[in-house]
Design a protein around this motif. Structure first.
Motif, PDB file in Angstrom:
ATOM      1  N   THR A 104      32.627 -46.512  22.078  1.00 14.77           N
ATOM      2  CA  THR A 104      33.012 -45.463  21.520  1.00 14.77           C
ATOM      3  C   THR A 104      32.578 -44.111  21.796  1.00 14.77           C
ATOM      4  N   PRO A 105      33.609 -43.190  22.242  1.00 14.53           N
ATOM      5  CA  PRO A 105      33.453 -41.881  22.911  1.00 14.53           C
ATOM      6  C   PRO A 105      32.512 -41.233  21.824  1.00 14.53           C
ATOM      7  N   SER A 106      31.782 -39.856  22.294  1.00  9.12           N
ATOM      8  CA  SER A 106      30.821 -39.374  21.510  1.00  9.12           C
ATOM      9  C   SER A 106      31.902 -38.222  20.458  1.00  9.12           C
ATOM     10  N   ASP A 107      33.177 -37.926  21.050  1.00  8.50           N
ATOM     11  CA  ASP A 107      34.039 -37.003  20.536  1.00  8.50           C
ATOM     12  C   ASP A 107      35.595 -37.476  20.353  1.00  8.50           C
ATOM     13  N   LYS A 108      36.353 -36.763  19.754  1.00  5.11           N
ATOM     14  CA  LYS A 108      37.807 -37.452  19.762  1.00  5.11           C
ATOM     15  C   LYS A 108      38.615 -36.501  20.828  1.00  5.11           C
ATOM     16  N   TYR A 109      38.140 -35.383  21.478  1.00  9.23           N
ATOM     17  CA  TYR A 109      38.877 -35.003  22.581  1.00  9.23           C
ATOM     18  C   TYR A 109      38.568 -35.197  24.059  1.00  9.23           C
ATOM     19  N   SER A 110      39.605 -35.195  24.821  1.00  5.90           N
ATOM     20  CA  SER A 110      39.277 -35.775  26.319  1.00  5.90           C
ATOM     21  C   SER A 110      39.183 -34.533  27.349  1.00  5.90           C
ATOM     22  N   LEU A 111      39.735 -33.304  27.149  1.00  5.40           N
ATOM     23  CA  LEU A 111      39.872 -32.539  28.107  1.00  5.40           C
ATOM     24  C   LEU A 111      39.013 -31.334  27.976  1.00  5.40           C
ATOM     25  N   PRO A 112      38.003 -31.041  28.820  1.00  6.29           N
ATOM     26  CA  PRO A 112      37.663 -31.703  30.059  1.00  6.29           C
ATOM     27  C   PRO A 112      36.685 -32.853  29.981  1.00  6.29           C
ATOM     28  N   SER A 113      36.506 -33.905  30.840  1.00  8.70           N
ATOM     29  CA  SER A 113      35.409 -34.840  30.793  1.00  8.70           C
ATOM     30  C   SER A 113      34.092 -34.236  30.869  1.00  8.70           C
ATOM     31  N   GLY A 114      33.321 -34.416  29.811  1.00 11.41           N
ATOM     32  CA  GLY A 114      31.761 -33.859  29.987  1.00 11.41           C
ATOM     33  C   GLY A 114      30.987 -34.627  31.027  1.00 11.41           C
ATOM     34  N   HIS A 115      31.396 -35.900  30.997  1.00 11.18           N
ATOM     35  CA  HIS A 115      30.403 -36.621  32.022  1.00 11.18           C
ATOM     36  C   HIS A 115      30.733 -36.171  33.229  1.00 11.18           C
ATOM     37  N   THR A 116      32.043 -36.032  33.661  1.00 10.28           N
ATOM     38  CA  THR A 116      32.303 -35.570  35.100  1.00 10.28           C
ATOM     39  C   THR A 116      31.791 -34.167  35.228  1.00 10.28           C
ATOM     40  N   THR A 117      31.895 -33.279  34.237  1.00  8.42           N
ATOM     41  CA  THR A 117      31.777 -31.871  34.395  1.00  8.42           C
ATOM     42  C   THR A 117      30.020 -31.899  34.866  1.00  8.42           C
ATOM     43  N   ALA A 118      29.438 -32.334  33.988  1.00  9.60           N
ATOM     44  CA  ALA A 118      27.783 -32.521  34.388  1.00  9.60           C
ATOM     45  C   ALA A 118      27.398 -32.958  35.466  1.00  9.60           C
TER      46      ALA A 118
END
Length: 177
Positions: A104-118
């Motif tokens: 289960t992702p932490s939120d419902k929106y995908s753009l941008p990918s927070g994991h990738t950003t960090a």
């Protein structure tokens, strides 16, 4: 290329990544890789750099690495939140059904990918302050981005925009320290 064409390409790439007989074992590995980008590792790296004080770059100090990291996260988090809530791009729910792992992702929106950003933000900082580890950090960041696609929670454009945002936030933070 318009937004609908880009969305179709996103979906086609994701389906290519997920519609194979090995998607369950790949998803298990992807989940492990993705978890390394949950945030705990970043805090540990910043704390270790601050504590040990051995910068590979003679012009930089570990305190600068830690300060740059904290500032980069302070810049990234509001921008990430703003982008998610402006774009409001739904996560690829039809893709996550191809994977039977409970995720289960932490939120419902995908753009941008927070994991990738960090991850790309941290890889950029590591590249600046600890050049011998840059290639390793960059590969790790790329694997985090790929893992998010292979888990069916992001499209490739989410990951690409996340990478660009992460690199930009790191560069801005380093220029201010």
């Amino acid at each position: 290329m318009n937004f609908q064409q880009l969305a179709r390409l996103d979906l086609a790439f994701s389906l290519l990544c997920l519609q194979h007989k090995f998607n369950q074992p790949v998803a298990k590995i992807s989940r492990c890789i993705s978890r390394t980008g949950d945030g705990h590792l970043y805090a540990l790296l910043l704390a270790l750099a601050w504590w040990f004080g051995h910068a590979a770059n003679p012009d930089a100090t570990d305190a600068q690495f830690s300060k740059s990291g904290l500032l980069a996260f302070a810049i990234e988090l509001p921008l990430y939140w703003l982008a998610k809530n402006c774009f409001k791009r739904r996560r690829p729910h039809e893709l996550s059904q191809l994977i039977t792992l409970t995720f289960t992702p932490s939120d419902k929106y995908s753009l941008p990918s927070g994991h990738t950003t960090a991850a790309f933000m941290m890889a950029t900082l590591i590249g600046q302050f600890y050049p011998p580890f840059y290639l390793l950090a960059l590969c790790w960041a790329g694997l985090i981005g790929l893992s998010r696609i292979l888990l069916g929670v992001h499209f490739i454009t989410d990951v690409l925009l996340g990478a660009v945002l992460g690199i930009a936030c790191a560069k801005v933070a380093m220029s201010l320290i």
